[in-house]
Design an enzyme around this catalytic site. Structure first.
Site, PDB file in Angstrom:
ATOM      1  N   SER A  95     -17.799  -2.776   3.157  1.00 14.10           N
ATOM      2  CA  SER A  95     -17.113  -4.066   2.945  1.00 14.10           C
ATOM      3  C   SER A  95     -16.033  -3.844   1.896  1.00 14.10           C
ATOM      4  O   SER A  95     -16.349  -3.697   0.714  1.00 14.10           O
ATOM      5  CB  SER A  95     -18.092  -5.122   2.434  1.00 14.10           C
ATOM      6  OG  SER A  95     -19.184  -5.249   3.279  1.00 14.10           O
ATOM      7  N   LYS A 170     -15.591 -10.526   7.120  1.00 15.77           N
ATOM      8  CA  LYS A 170     -16.696 -10.240   6.188  1.00 15.77           C
ATOM      9  C   LYS A 170     -16.498 -10.988   4.859  1.00 15.77           C
ATOM     10  O   LYS A 170     -17.453 -11.509   4.274  1.00 15.77           O
ATOM     11  CB  LYS A 170     -16.789  -8.733   5.941  1.00 15.77           C
ATOM     12  CG  LYS A 170     -17.761  -8.302   4.869  1.00 15.77           C
ATOM     13  CD  LYS A 170     -19.225  -8.522   5.227  1.00 15.77           C
ATOM     14  CE  LYS A 170     -20.119  -8.176   4.041  1.00 15.77           C
ATOM     15  NZ  LYS A 170     -21.531  -8.302   4.309  1.00 15.77           N
ATOM     16  N   LYS A 238     -17.912  -7.919  -6.160  1.00  9.82           N
ATOM     17  CA  LYS A 238     -16.831  -7.155  -5.510  1.00  9.82           C
ATOM     18  C   LYS A 238     -16.263  -7.950  -4.319  1.00  9.82           C
ATOM     19  O   LYS A 238     -15.053  -8.085  -4.169  1.00  9.82           O
ATOM     20  CB  LYS A 238     -17.410  -5.810  -5.055  1.00  9.82           C
ATOM     21  CG  LYS A 238     -16.497  -4.897  -4.287  1.00  9.82           C
ATOM     22  CD  LYS A 238     -16.841  -4.699  -2.827  1.00  9.82           C
ATOM     23  CE  LYS A 238     -18.253  -4.440  -2.453  1.00  9.82           C
ATOM     24  NZ  LYS A 238     -18.534  -4.345  -1.031  1.00  9.82           N
TER      25      LYS A 238
HETATM   26  P1  NAD Z   1     -25.257   2.115  -1.769  1.00  7.00           P
HETATM   27  O1  NAD Z   1     -24.679   2.218  -3.123  1.00  7.00           O
HETATM   28  O2  NAD Z   1     -26.739   2.045  -1.608  1.00  7.00           O
HETATM   29  O3  NAD Z   1     -24.756   3.347  -0.840  1.00  7.00           O
HETATM   30  C1  NAD Z   1     -23.443   3.846  -0.844  1.00  7.00           C
HETATM   31  C2  NAD Z   1     -23.489   5.360  -0.706  1.00  7.00           C
HETATM   32  O4  NAD Z   1     -22.138   5.862  -0.686  1.00  7.00           O
HETATM   33  C3  NAD Z   1     -24.195   6.056  -1.886  1.00  7.00           C
HETATM   34  O5  NAD Z   1     -25.229   6.890  -1.391  1.00  7.00           O
HETATM   35  C4  NAD Z   1     -23.077   6.840  -2.565  1.00  7.00           C
HETATM   36  O6  NAD Z   1     -23.527   8.068  -3.141  1.00  7.00           O
HETATM   37  C5  NAD Z   1     -22.130   7.094  -1.403  1.00  7.00           C
HETATM   38  N1  NAD Z   1     -20.761   7.403  -1.819  1.00  7.00           N
HETATM   39  C6  NAD Z   1     -19.977   6.770  -2.731  1.00  7.00           C
HETATM   40  N2  NAD Z   1     -18.790   7.373  -2.834  1.00  7.00           N
HETATM   41  C7  NAD Z   1     -18.803   8.429  -1.959  1.00  7.00           C
HETATM   42  C8  NAD Z   1     -17.877   9.424  -1.622  1.00  7.00           C
HETATM   43  N3  NAD Z   1     -16.657   9.464  -2.196  1.00  7.00           N
HETATM   44  N4  NAD Z   1     -18.227  10.354  -0.701  1.00  7.00           N
HETATM   45  C9  NAD Z   1     -19.443  10.317  -0.108  1.00  7.00           C
HETATM   46  N5  NAD Z   1     -20.378   9.376  -0.388  1.00  7.00           N
HETATM   47  C10 NAD Z   1     -20.061   8.444  -1.309  1.00  7.00           C
HETATM   48  O7  NAD Z   1     -24.557   0.830  -1.106  1.00  7.00           O
HETATM   49  P2  NAD Z   1     -25.059  -0.009   0.174  1.00  7.00           P
HETATM   50  O8  NAD Z   1     -25.924  -1.130  -0.285  1.00  7.00           O
HETATM   51  O9  NAD Z   1     -25.527   0.938   1.221  1.00  7.00           O
HETATM   52  O10 NAD Z   1     -23.656  -0.702   0.604  1.00  7.00           O
HETATM   53  C11 NAD Z   1     -22.645   0.008   1.287  1.00  7.00           C
HETATM   54  C12 NAD Z   1     -21.611  -0.996   1.763  1.00  7.00           C
HETATM   55  O11 NAD Z   1     -22.226  -1.943   2.653  1.00  7.00           O
HETATM   56  C13 NAD Z   1     -20.966  -1.819   0.636  1.00  7.00           C
HETATM   57  O12 NAD Z   1     -19.597  -2.002   0.909  1.00  7.00           O
HETATM   58  C14 NAD Z   1     -21.730  -3.138   0.696  1.00  7.00           C
HETATM   59  O13 NAD Z   1     -20.958  -4.239   0.192  1.00  7.00           O
HETATM   60  C15 NAD Z   1     -22.000  -3.268   2.182  1.00  7.00           C
HETATM   61  N6  NAD Z   1     -23.166  -4.071   2.525  1.00  7.00           N
HETATM   62  C16 NAD Z   1     -24.346  -3.932   1.839  1.00  7.00           C
HETATM   63  C17 NAD Z   1     -25.446  -4.721   2.187  1.00  7.00           C
HETATM   64  C18 NAD Z   1     -26.776  -4.621   1.450  1.00  7.00           C
HETATM   65  O14 NAD Z   1     -27.637  -5.504   1.643  1.00  7.00           O
HETATM   66  N7  NAD Z   1     -27.004  -3.598   0.641  1.00  7.00           N
HETATM   67  C19 NAD Z   1     -25.327  -5.663   3.240  1.00  7.00           C
HETATM   68  C20 NAD Z   1     -24.128  -5.746   3.944  1.00  7.00           C
HETATM   69  C21 NAD Z   1     -23.043  -4.944   3.575  1.00  7.00           C
END
Ligand code: NAD
Length: 298
Positions: A95, A170, A238
């Site tokens: 997102s 979104k 964010k």
């Molecule tokens: P998270 O922090 O658990 O996972 C993100 C992953 O990306 C981490 O493992 C991190 O190490 C990796 N990462 C960051 N920078 C990187 C890079 N340069 N290269 C490789 N890997 C990298 O976050 P999440 O909860 O999985 O959320 C991910 C996205 O999904 C966000 O944009 C969030 O807003 C969206 N989202 C989350 C949820 C939720 O309930 N958690 C629901 C809908 C949408």
């Protein structure tokens, strides 16, 4: 079977990638943190960089936290762009900013490749169940190619429009979620301070016009005081930053989105960046000097 890449294997990415492996696809993986053992046990192939993922896969999926992370994944020295060859597809399911997304798509298309923005709603539960809502921006023919993969991860899958429109959708989703959490928080706080049992109030309202998934799920969290994430306040901040910045750019006022952001800011100031977003109610409770869970004198 397709050759797929998956970059960003956190709370959401790990179960989404797991569902692609269960669907029988070859999957190349990269995260800056160690990968979950389950993914490698299922046959996922760890890579050393985003570039290597893009060299090995035909479709590269990204699921990282924020806009700068996607920029790094795509365009840093060992990024996806350095490993792409023409006709490959990049699908960003994070997102992030709708405005930056349009620029990312333009730069990837200049390499002879295609780009979809495809953020999701439904949380960790939906990611595990393969029942996410997926909001897509991009070309119809590219969407048609990737749709069978989306169907392994989600249920309600919509091509909203061109690049950036998936992200705009979104942001709209996150506005509704934040304002509804605020409304449910105010209602339960009011009812509780007025002397009614908030659990009974929630139960009664669940059958009427005020019913919602947020009253059901987050209303229960507010009453039972279960604020472990879930969806962290910092991620919702964010998303509301994206809403407020985009609204300013296009000349739209979002007064209640701004209020919700201030309530999240108050939570963060009290150490709550990592609380679940339903804990917005705590900011309202601080102003009222009263907690929903407190027993009132009868
Ligand atoms: P998270 O922090 O658990 O996972 C993100 C992953 O990306 C981490 O493992 C991190 O190490 C990796 N990462 C960051 N920078 C990187 C890079 N340069 N290269 C490789 N890997 C990298 O976050 P999440 O909860 O999985 O959320 C991910 C996205 O999904 C966000 O944009 C969030 O807003 C969206 N989202 C989350 C949820 C939720 O309930 N958690 C629901 C809908 C949408």
């Amino acid at each position: 079977m397709s050759k797929l890449g998956f970059i960003g294997l956190g709370i959401m990415g790990t179960p989404m990638a797991g569902n692609l492996l269960t669907g029988g696809h070859e999957l190349y993986l990269y995260d800056i943190k160690p990968l979950a053992k389950t993914l490698v046990d299922q046959g996922g192939v760890p890579c050393r960089s985003c570039k290597e993922v893009a060299q090995k896969a035909d479709i590269v999926i990204i699921m990282v936290p924020d806009t700068p992370n996607v920029a790094d994944v795509l365009f840093a020295e060992n990024g996806v762009a350095a490993g792409l060859s023409p006709r490959k597809i990049v699908v960003d399911m994070s997102s992030i900013s709708p405005v930056e997304t349009k620029e990312f798509a333009r730069r990837i298309e200049a390499l002879g490749c295609d780009y979809l923005d495809a953020p999701v709603s439904g949380g960790e539960v939906g990611a595990k169940a393969g029942s996410l809502t997926i909001m897509v921006g991009g070309k119809q023919e590219v969407f048609d190619k990737v749709k069978p993969l989306f169907e392994l991860m989600g249920k309600n899958i919509t091509l909203v429009g061109g690049n950036g429109d998936g992200q705009t959708c979104k942001v709209a989703n996150q506005i509704i979620v934040a304002l509804t959490i605020e409304a449910v928080g105010e209602a339960l706080l009011f009812a509780s301070k007025a002397g009614a049992d908030p659990a009974k109030v929630r139960q009664a309202l669940m059958g009427g016009f005020a019913s919602s998934r947020i009253l059901e799920v987050h209303g229960e969290r507010m009453i039972k005081r279960t604020f472990e994430p879930g969806f962290r306040i910092t991620l919702h901040q964010k998303d509301l930053n994206l809403a407020l910045a985009s609204a300013r750019a296009i000349g739209v006022s979002l007064p209640n989105t701004a209020t919700c952001q201030e309530l999240f800011n108050a939570c963060a100031a009290h150490g709550g960046s990592g609380w679940d977003h339903s804990a917005m109610v705590r900011a309202l409770e601080m102003m009222a000097g009263f907690e929903i869970a407190e027993k009132t004198e009868s």
